[in-house]
Design a protein around this motif. Structure first.
Motif, PDB file in Angstrom:
ATOM      1  N   ASP A 193     -14.931  37.520  -2.313  1.00  0.00           N
ATOM      2  CA  ASP A 193     -14.028  36.372  -2.197  1.00  0.00           C
ATOM      3  C   ASP A 193     -13.714  35.770  -3.563  1.00  0.00           C
ATOM      4  N   ARG A 194     -14.630  35.912  -4.494  1.00  0.00           N
ATOM      5  CA  ARG A 194     -14.435  35.309  -5.819  1.00  0.00           C
ATOM      6  C   ARG A 194     -13.465  36.104  -6.685  1.00  0.00           C
ATOM      7  N   LEU A 195     -13.126  37.299  -6.268  1.00  0.00           N
ATOM      8  CA  LEU A 195     -12.143  38.103  -6.995  1.00  0.00           C
ATOM      9  C   LEU A 195     -10.760  37.733  -6.488  1.00  0.00           C
ATOM     10  N   SER A 196      -9.991  37.008  -7.286  1.00  0.00           N
ATOM     11  CA  SER A 196      -8.674  36.538  -6.855  1.00  0.00           C
ATOM     12  C   SER A 196      -7.849  36.169  -8.078  1.00  0.00           C
ATOM     13  N   ASN A 197      -6.562  36.013  -7.860  1.00  0.00           N
ATOM     14  CA  ASN A 197      -5.685  35.617  -8.959  1.00  0.00           C
ATOM     15  C   ASN A 197      -6.007  34.201  -9.410  1.00  0.00           C
ATOM     16  N   PRO A 198      -5.927  33.931 -10.702  1.00  0.00           N
ATOM     17  CA  PRO A 198      -6.206  32.580 -11.195  1.00  0.00           C
ATOM     18  C   PRO A 198      -5.325  31.541 -10.513  1.00  0.00           C
ATOM     19  N   GLN A 199      -5.965  30.448 -10.097  1.00  0.00           N
ATOM     20  CA  GLN A 199      -5.279  29.335  -9.436  1.00  0.00           C
ATOM     21  C   GLN A 199      -4.544  29.779  -8.169  1.00  0.00           C
ATOM     22  N   VAL A 211      -7.153  41.686  -9.704  1.00  0.00           N
ATOM     23  CA  VAL A 211      -7.353  42.878 -10.538  1.00  0.00           C
ATOM     24  C   VAL A 211      -6.217  42.963 -11.543  1.00  0.00           C
ATOM     25  N   GLU A 212      -6.553  42.904 -12.817  1.00  0.00           N
ATOM     26  CA  GLU A 212      -5.559  43.023 -13.872  1.00  0.00           C
ATOM     27  C   GLU A 212      -5.369  44.500 -14.216  1.00  0.00           C
ATOM     28  N   ILE A 213      -4.125  44.957 -14.208  1.00  0.00           N
ATOM     29  CA  ILE A 213      -3.834  46.370 -14.424  1.00  0.00           C
ATOM     30  C   ILE A 213      -2.922  46.532 -15.628  1.00  0.00           C
ATOM     31  N   ASP A 214      -2.930  47.756 -16.177  1.00  0.00           N
ATOM     32  CA  ASP A 214      -2.043  48.060 -17.289  1.00  0.00           C
ATOM     33  C   ASP A 214      -0.761  48.694 -16.762  1.00  0.00           C
ATOM     34  N   ASP A 215       0.065  49.217 -17.672  1.00  0.00           N
ATOM     35  CA  ASP A 215       1.348  49.794 -17.270  1.00  0.00           C
ATOM     36  C   ASP A 215       1.183  51.038 -16.410  1.00  0.00           C
ATOM     37  N   ASP A 216       0.027  51.691 -16.489  1.00  0.00           N
ATOM     38  CA  ASP A 216      -0.232  52.870 -15.656  1.00  0.00           C
ATOM     39  C   ASP A 216      -0.829  52.517 -14.304  1.00  0.00           C
ATOM     40  N   ILE A 256     -17.984  46.705 -11.600  1.00  0.00           N
ATOM     41  CA  ILE A 256     -17.929  47.840 -10.671  1.00  0.00           C
ATOM     42  C   ILE A 256     -17.234  47.360  -9.406  1.00  0.00           C
ATOM     43  N   HIS A 257     -16.118  47.974  -9.102  1.00  0.00           N
ATOM     44  CA  HIS A 257     -15.315  47.576  -7.939  1.00  0.00           C
ATOM     45  C   HIS A 257     -15.018  48.826  -7.119  1.00  0.00           C
ATOM     46  N   HIS A 267      -5.111  48.116  -4.690  1.00  0.00           N
ATOM     47  CA  HIS A 267      -6.105  47.522  -5.574  1.00  0.00           C
ATOM     48  C   HIS A 267      -7.164  46.680  -4.857  1.00  0.00           C
ATOM     49  N   ARG A 268      -7.026  46.476  -3.552  1.00  0.00           N
ATOM     50  CA  ARG A 268      -8.062  45.832  -2.754  1.00  0.00           C
ATOM     51  C   ARG A 268      -8.226  46.627  -1.458  1.00  0.00           C
ATOM     52  N   GLY A 269      -9.363  46.431  -0.775  1.00  0.00           N
ATOM     53  CA  GLY A 269      -9.654  47.240   0.399  1.00  0.00           C
ATOM     54  C   GLY A 269      -9.699  46.440   1.690  1.00  0.00           C
ATOM     55  N   ASN A 270      -9.822  47.169   2.800  1.00  0.00           N
ATOM     56  CA  ASN A 270      -9.953  46.587   4.135  1.00  0.00           C
ATOM     57  C   ASN A 270     -11.300  46.961   4.726  1.00  0.00           C
ATOM     58  N   GLY A 271     -11.904  46.072   5.502  1.00  0.00           N
ATOM     59  CA  GLY A 271     -13.139  46.380   6.195  1.00  0.00           C
ATOM     60  C   GLY A 271     -12.898  47.356   7.338  1.00  0.00           C
TER      61      GLY A 271
END
Length: 546
Positions: A193-199, A211-216, A256-257, A267-271
């Motif tokens: 739950d703590r992994l989220s976009n700022p604000q 999750v911050e990603i690069d151009d790839d 580790i994600h 970039h995120r998963g489902n239960g």
């Protein structure tokens, strides 16, 4: 036969309720039934075509909260999660280190990298791992509460329920010292739950669900709240995010994600219970309704029915008859106060007041359809979680050996795949970081000219992860099959011991050697498998010799 047309008030044919689609083939239908938008079955089914991040991230909190509520309060859901945890991870999930000595030999041209060296190296790393992972001071855990196996189990539980397993690796040199930590590597399990976009911002081009990603599209950093959003005592930290890099500049993992990736660019998963949340909630409501009805039927087993309703009789006879009706009701009350009835003893024959009768409640609960409905829902849950319906219900009364073994084998395929995926995505990075520290300390058996750890990290850290064994349905038949497989060269002792017992085959051999020695020390006859002193000519007989 002419078509029948319905005319309107103006005398003209009414327009069709649904206009025909413009793009139809010659048969009047779209090429695929799945694309039909005008049939009664599909007309109102128009799901949106969204990206994986839009499908998951926008509704993640709502979905996860519902799945967690099921896992907390529903026995079927809690049992499903526990069953997968016990079969895939178990109590002692550990690596069996098997360095790729062939790759090292090819890379260096050094023939000292052989099977014997790999065995010695693996034993040394595993010994160091046991010292760290099972540290009595729990310095392997940043919070000093769990062993590494317990943290792995907790991470896998988060993955099953929340869809994500998240951990941060720290290097705590401040904990080193006599009577304290032996190694500086420490693991911290983070609530996803703590992994989220700022604000709590919406997803951006470079930030998806925290999750911050690069151009790839590769993750480069993670935005993690300093405290859970529900920690009201840490209000300031709940609105503060830390940007944590994925790894160090030289490649040591920090965050580790792990999650099950079902689509590209996800970039995120489902239960695992997400597809069956609605059906499980329906079963809970149905179960609760049947239980409440059964309780009411048990409480109100019978009641006395009077032939008169005071209001109806008073209205029919007029106000002058109220006294007569009141006298009748008073007589009934006085009668029953003197002759209290009980249905606890079936031999009594109660005497009723004139005009009364006993009416019993039909206690046919649960309804005849309840079991079939419950079984159907549980089969749906079993299909979604990759288990057999017997594993979820723990009802093995209607299965025989063949069906039980078939169900176990099918479930085992899914369990081993889940175990392998989690080992690669979550456990292996922890092992890699730990072996790097062991290399830095020194003491590992390395031949002269061995490459540096960073130059051959993958080869040095190769390992198989061992969890609980598959178990037996019929121990006699299956162990005979295992023996035949090893004798025919189609299986190995390592594979059989790992799959069926969940143990280390070398530890098993060492234990057998100690047992044989203990038999001989006490002057006892060893078991048949321990008859090691039989001459070779007596074990291999010529078919022509009698």
């Amino acid at each position: 036969m002419n078509d029948v047309k319905i005319l309107g008030l103006d005398g003209r044919p009414l327009a069709p309720a649904r206009p025909k689609p413009a793009a139809l083939n010659g048969s009047g239908r779209v090429p695929y039934d799945a694309a039909d938008s005008f049939s009664d079955q599909l007309a109102n089914w128009q799901p949106a075509l969204w990206s994986p991040d839009n499908e998951i991230n926008i509704y993640r909190d709502r979905v996860v909260s519902r799945v967690r509520d099921l896992a907390r309060n529903d026995g079927w859901a809690a049992g499903s999660i526990t069953r997968i945890l016990d079969n895939a991870i178990g109590a002692n999930f550990r690596p069996v280190v098997k360095p790729d000595y062939r790759a090292l030999a090819m890379q260096t041209g050094n023939k000292a990298f052989d099977a014997a060296w790999a065995d010695e190296y693996g034993r040394a790393v595993e010994a160091a791992w046991r010292t760290w992972a099972n540290d009595t001071g729990r310095y392997c855990d940043v919070e000093r509460k769990l062993t590494v196996s317990q943290m792995i189990r907790l991470g896998f539980r988060h993955k099953l329920i929340d869809g994500d397993a998240l951990a941060v690796l720290q290097y705590r040199r401040d904990r080193l010292g006599r009577g304290r930590a032996t190694y500086a590597t420490a693991v911290q399990i983070i609530d996803p739950d703590r992994l989220s976009n700022p604000q709590q911002q919406f997803d951006l081009r470079s930030t998806r669900g925290g999750v911050e990603i690069d151009d790839d599209g590769a993750p480069v950093a993670y935005w993690i709240r300093q405290a859970h959003m529900g920690d009201w005592w840490s209000a300031e930290k709940t609105v503060t995010w830390d940007r944590v890099a994925r790894e160090t500049p030289w490649g040591r993992p920090i965050v580790i994600h792990d999650f099950d990736q079902e689509r590209g660019s996800q970039h995120r998963g489902n239960g695992i219970l997400t597809p069956v949340v609605q059906k499980m909630k329906m079963l809970i409501k149905y179960d609760q309704s049947e239980l409440e009805a059964s309780i009411l039927n048990a409480i109100f087993g019978a009641y006395i029915e009077s032939p008169y309703d005071p209001q109806m009789v008073e209205g029919a006879l007029g106000a002058g008859s109220a006294n007569e009706l009141g006298e009748y009701q008073s007589g009934r009350i006085e009668f029953h106060n003197d002759r209290r009835m009980s249905l606890q003893n079936g031999s009594r024959m109660p005497i009723m007041y004139p005009g009364e009768k006993i009416t019993t409640v039909n206690a046919s609960r649960p309804t005849s359809n309840f079991k079939d409905f419950e079984n159907a829902v549980l089969r749906n849950v079993a299909a979604a979680t990759g288990q057999s319906s017997q594993q979820i219900s723990q009802d093995w009364s209607d299965v025989n050996y063949s069906s039980a073994r078939a169900a176990m084998l099918e479930a085992w395929k899914t369990l081993t795949r889940r175990r392998a995926d989690f080992s690669i995505g979550f456990c292996q990075p922890i092992l890699t970081a730990f072996i790097e520290e062991v290399f830095d300390i020194g003491g590992l058996p390395l031949p002269a000219g061995a490459p540096d750890f960073l130059d051959a990290r993958t080869a040095y850290c190769r390992a198989n992860w061992m969890g609980p064994g598959r178990g037996w349905v019929d121990p006699v038949a299956e162990k005979k099959g295992a023996i035949l497989g090893m004798d025919a060269g189609m299986s190995t002792l390592e594979r059989e011991v790992a799959e069926n017992e969940g143990e280390d085959w070398e530890e098993t051999l060492d234990q057998r050697a100690r047992e044989v020695a203990a038999f001989k020390e006490r002057g006892l006859t060893p078991p048949s498998w321990a008859q090691l002193d039989i001459p070779a000519q007596q074990t291999i007989k010529d078919p022509e010799t009698k």
